[in-house]
Design a protein around this motif. Structure first.
Motif, PDB file in Angstrom:
ATOM      1  N   VAL A  71       0.843  -1.198   0.000  1.00  0.00           N
ATOM      2  CA  VAL A  71       0.000   0.000   0.000  1.00  0.00           C
ATOM      3  C   VAL A  71       0.878   1.247   0.000  1.00  0.00           C
ATOM      4  O   VAL A  71       1.814   1.363   0.788  1.00  0.00           O
ATOM      5  N   ASP A  72       0.553   2.172  -0.892  1.00  0.00           N
ATOM      6  CA  ASP A  72       1.231   3.473  -0.937  1.00  0.00           C
ATOM      7  C   ASP A  72       0.503   4.391   0.039  1.00  0.00           C
ATOM      8  O   ASP A  72      -0.506   5.004  -0.287  1.00  0.00           O
ATOM      9  N   TRP A  73       1.007   4.481   1.259  1.00  0.00           N
ATOM     10  CA  TRP A  73       0.336   5.212   2.326  1.00  0.00           C
ATOM     11  C   TRP A  73       0.458   6.729   2.180  1.00  0.00           C
ATOM     12  O   TRP A  73      -0.244   7.473   2.862  1.00  0.00           O
ATOM     13  N   GLU A  74       1.320   7.203   1.307  1.00  0.00           N
ATOM     14  CA  GLU A  74       1.558   8.642   1.168  1.00  0.00           C
ATOM     15  C   GLU A  74       0.575   9.313   0.204  1.00  0.00           C
ATOM     16  O   GLU A  74       0.240  10.477   0.379  1.00  0.00           O
ATOM     17  N   ASN A  75       0.119   8.626  -0.828  1.00  0.00           N
ATOM     18  CA  ASN A  75      -0.765   9.180  -1.836  1.00  0.00           C
ATOM     19  C   ASN A  75      -2.176   8.664  -1.567  1.00  0.00           C
ATOM     20  O   ASN A  75      -2.426   7.463  -1.641  1.00  0.00           O
TER      21      ASN A  75
END
Length: 192
Positions: A71-75
């Motif tokens: 999971v790309d937690w920043e975007n």
């Protein structure tokens, strides 16, 4: 010995990091997806995506690993999309681990498989004797495959009929292909 100890330590450290990450994201996971992770990092609850369908709990470790690593937690948009993808993969109806005993799959359940005779030729016994088969393992496989077929027929397909509303573009882009038309089939059978 030292190398094995190092790899175990790295594995434990990675698990701890993933657990901490999921604990930090627990509030968001609960609010948006009904995935409940407690203060100790234990998975307490999963969402019900489809009534009467329970995901294979053997895939929980893979689910949590994907949730932490993929999971790309920043975007925000990417985050929500990848969490949905991870949930979708977890809830997917995976085939059972045991080979399907129907047809040629029955060969995997022989007690003493002898695939080559003394001359080097393959032995293919199309109908192995009942005594030659591991009946307990065969029964387990038959149950698993029958349960999967029942779930597809009585849970997945009816739910798709009720709830799946794909965009019209999927009818033209090859995502869905019409294999038969009920109206045309009626016309064909009326002639007979």
């Amino acid at each position: 010995m030292y190398m094995m100890h190092t790899s175990v330590c790295c594995f434990v450290f990675a698990c701890q990091m993933n657990t901490e990450l999921l604990k930090q994201k627990a509030e968001m996971l609960e609010e948006y997806f009904c995935i409940n992770i407690d203060q100790e990092g234990n998975l307490m609850r999963l969402p019900v995506l489809l009534e009467q369908h329970t995901p294979d709990m053997d895939h929980v470790p893979e689910f949590l690993l994907s949730l932490a690593n993929d999971v790309d937690w920043e975007n925000e948009k990417e985050c929500l999309q990848t969490i949905c993808a991870v949930l979708g993969n977890f809830y997917a109806m995976h085939p059972p681990v045991l080979p399907n005993p129907a047809g040629d799959g029955i060969q995997f359940y022989k007690k003493n498989p002898k695939s080559i005779d003394d001359t080097g030729d393959d032995l293919k016994n199309e109908n192995p004797e009942k005594d030659d088969l591991d009946q307990e393992l065969l029964a387990e496989a038959e149950t698993a495959w029958a349960q999967r077929e029942w779930n597809i027929q009585h849970v997945l397909f009816p739910s798709m009929r009720l709830f799946l509303k794909p965009p019209k573009s999927m009818a033209t882009d090859g995502t869905f292909v019409q294999v038969a038309s009920l109206e045309k089939l009626y016309k064909i059978f009326e002639r007979c």
